[in-house]
Structures are given as structure tokens and as C-alpha cells.
Design an enzyme around this catalytic site. Sequence first.
Site, short mmCIF file in Angstrom:
data_model
loop_
_atom_site.label_atom_id
_atom_site.label_comp_id
_atom_site.label_asym_id
_atom_site.label_seq_id
_atom_site.Cartn_x
_atom_site.Cartn_y
_atom_site.Cartn_z
N LYS A 5 0.84 -1.20 0.00
CA LYS A 5 0.00 0.00 0.00
C LYS A 5 0.88 1.25 0.00
O LYS A 5 2.08 1.18 0.27
CB LYS A 5 -0.92 -0.02 1.23
CG LYS A 5 -0.17 -0.03 2.56
CD LYS A 5 -1.11 -0.32 3.74
CE LYS A 5 -0.32 -0.40 5.04
NZ LYS A 5 -1.19 -0.79 6.17
N TYR A 226 14.71 30.24 7.95
CA TYR A 226 13.53 30.91 8.53
C TYR A 226 13.57 30.92 10.04
O TYR A 226 13.97 29.93 10.68
CB TYR A 226 12.25 30.17 8.10
CG TYR A 226 11.88 30.34 6.65
CD1 TYR A 226 11.57 31.60 6.12
CD2 TYR A 226 11.81 29.24 5.81
CE1 TYR A 226 11.21 31.73 4.79
CE2 TYR A 226 11.44 29.37 4.48
CZ TYR A 226 11.15 30.62 3.97
OH TYR A 226 10.79 30.75 2.66
C1 LIG Z 1 -0.39 -1.79 6.83
C2 LIG Z 1 -0.92 -3.07 7.34
C3 LIG Z 1 -0.08 -4.16 7.56
C4 LIG Z 1 1.43 -4.07 7.46
O1 LIG Z 1 1.93 -3.54 8.67
P1 LIG Z 1 3.50 -3.38 8.92
O2 LIG Z 1 3.57 -2.95 10.35
O3 LIG Z 1 3.99 -2.32 8.00
O4 LIG Z 1 4.12 -4.70 8.67
C5 LIG Z 1 -0.65 -5.37 7.92
N1 LIG Z 1 -1.99 -5.48 8.07
C6 LIG Z 1 -2.82 -4.44 7.90
C7 LIG Z 1 -4.30 -4.64 8.10
C8 LIG Z 1 -2.33 -3.20 7.55
O5 LIG Z 1 -3.17 -2.17 7.39
#
Ligand SMILES: *Cc1c(COP(=O)(O)O)cnc(C)c1O
Length: 335
Positions: A5, A226
Site C-alpha cells: 500500500k 527561517y
Molecule cells: C499496513 C498493514 C499491515 C502491514 O503492517 P506493517 O507494520 O507495516 O508490517 C498489515 N496489516 C494491515 C491490516 C495493515 O493495514
Amino acid sequence: MAVVKANAYGHGLGPVAKALVGHAEMFGVATVGEAEELRSHVPDAPIFILGPALPDERLPVVTGCFIPAISTVEEARAYAALTGAKPLPVHLLIDTGMGRVGILQDDAVATAREILSLRGLTVTGLASHLPVADEDDAFTREQLAQFHQVVGQLRSLGISQPVVHVENSAGIISYPTQAGDMVRAGLMIYGSSPVPEFQPKLRAVMTWKTRVTLVREMPAGHGISYGRTFITPRPMRIATLGVGYADGYQRHLSNRSADVLIGGQRCPVLGRVTMDQILADVSALPQVTAGDEAVLIGSQGGEEISAAELAQKSGTIPWEIFTGVGRRVERAYHG
Ligand SMILES: *Cc1c(COP(=O)(O)O)cnc(C)c1O
């Protein structure tokens, strides 16, 4: 399941997914839009959608042959109404403590019974999610035990041979025997461990670099960036670098003792991070010139800066550092 993702945690969806074909049996994305983009890169791989689809995205889920995660009877009914002759494989999510999506654990049996009575769906997976796998051992142990107990009850309702999955990276590392049939590995496949003691077993995938755009000799008493939050205490040689918060180099790294690597050495970031540029102290490096590489995440010489280090200094987590790396940062792939 390789979790890809958010543009493969900022690493670039297409190249990462293609590199993982044959290593991962399933891919996980957050949204239907991500699933559609992923499909163009890996036409044959099963794609699981971790989050709920919007009502108007359910038809694209069915036509795209993506695997949806179901939290309610309403969702299940809507999908069932959209499927044709071939039943749609779905996974049921059980909320065992995450409090985000899923069927509440206590309602799991009754709700699953209703869903199983629908024609047009076939439940091929049972899943849950761990909210504190790297923070609360007692809670996580209890949660995993309860999840596997609920899975047992659901199996006895006639869900035959479901793929059982519950563990994110922290779960995989700390509770390897409670994983079920599949794990959902995100952060760790990019070489970053949510459990610091495990980090030596992983190697960071991403190196994030920029370049020195200018080197200037600054007099004592001159404000830097800044807010004039840093005033040169003595004459200093200061490099201007072509990266800023618009690239994902967090503004919260301003005056937080962040370093960059130039010439194999740690150089302190001075003053505020601006949208497109940062300043680094290169007083100890007389040979630095415009065009030299500066490493923001990764190694150079014997030094290394991890995403975890930047996360800790900016008050966030490595997931946000990776997913924050902006579009303006050109990705290059090796191997
Ligand atoms: C993002 C996600 C993962 C992966 O988690 P990590 O901590 O990056 O390994 C697994 N399961 C779900 C439901 C997620 O949303």
C-alpha cells in the site's frame, strides 16, 4: 502477503511488486484505486484490499477480481448482489482489539452465520489485526489466543480451510508461532524493523540521497534559515542541500540534531527545514563542493542514518518517513 500500500511504502509500487512476484503469494493494498494500479503491474497475483471499499467501489472490486475484507453483513450482502455465477472469494475481518474495521469478536459467530447464508460469496480467509504488537506483550498474547479461538468457532460453522492471517511486521518478529497460515509483512520487507533488536537481521532497501547545491563560507553571527533559530556562533562553512519538507524531509527535523552524510561524515542540519532546501554544517569538510551527494537515509563511508533515526528525531514512526518521501524525489532501482 507483501503489503505494498501507499506506493509500496514510498518505494514505488510497480518495481517493488514486480520484484516480489514469486516471493509473495498475495499482495495487500489499502484501497481499490491501489488495487487497480497494482493489477497493471502484476496481472496474475491475488490482490487483497486491507481497508473497506466505498459502496460505489464494490462493483470494481468484483470485476477486478480483488479480494475484499468484510466487516459487516451489509457489505457482504452488497457484494453478494453484485456477483455473477462464480462466487466471490472474501475474507472476514474480526476486530479483536484494533478498533478500526472488522466484526466485533463477540458478534463473530452470529454475523458469520448470516454471511455464510448468502449466495454469491465464499469465505476463503479469516483475519484480524494487532494494534500493539510492538508495545504491549500481555495484550497481544491474549489477543492472539482469542483470535485463534474465534477462528476455531468459525471453522466449525463450515468455513473450510480458510487462510488465517493476523500478523504485521511486529507480530511476525515477536510472535512467530501465532501467525496462522499467512502473514502481512509491510515495514520489514523494506528492511526496517519495528522491533529495534531485530534490525541487524534486516537491510534497508531505500537509500535517500540529495546533492549539495551550494557551499558558502558564513561569518559569525549570521542567522540560518527561517525564524533565525540558528545563529552561526563562529565562521562556518555551510552547504545548501536540495531537499525540503515538500520532499518528505520532515519540518519537525528542524533544530532536532538531525544529521546528513556528506563525504562519509555526519554533518548537522542547521536551523529550520524549508520547503525545498536545508542547510548543513560542513565546516569539517574543506573538500565539499556543489554536486556532492548527501545521504539523508542510508549509508556512506562507515556511517548510517536509518529511517528509524529520522523518525525518532522528528517525533514520528518509520512508516511515516517512508510514505512521506515525495513525488519530486526521483526513484532509481538497482538489481
Ligand atoms: C499496513 C498493514 C499491515 C502491514 O503492517 P506493517 O507494520 O507495516 O508490517 C498489515 N496489516 C494491515 C491490516 C495493515 O493495514
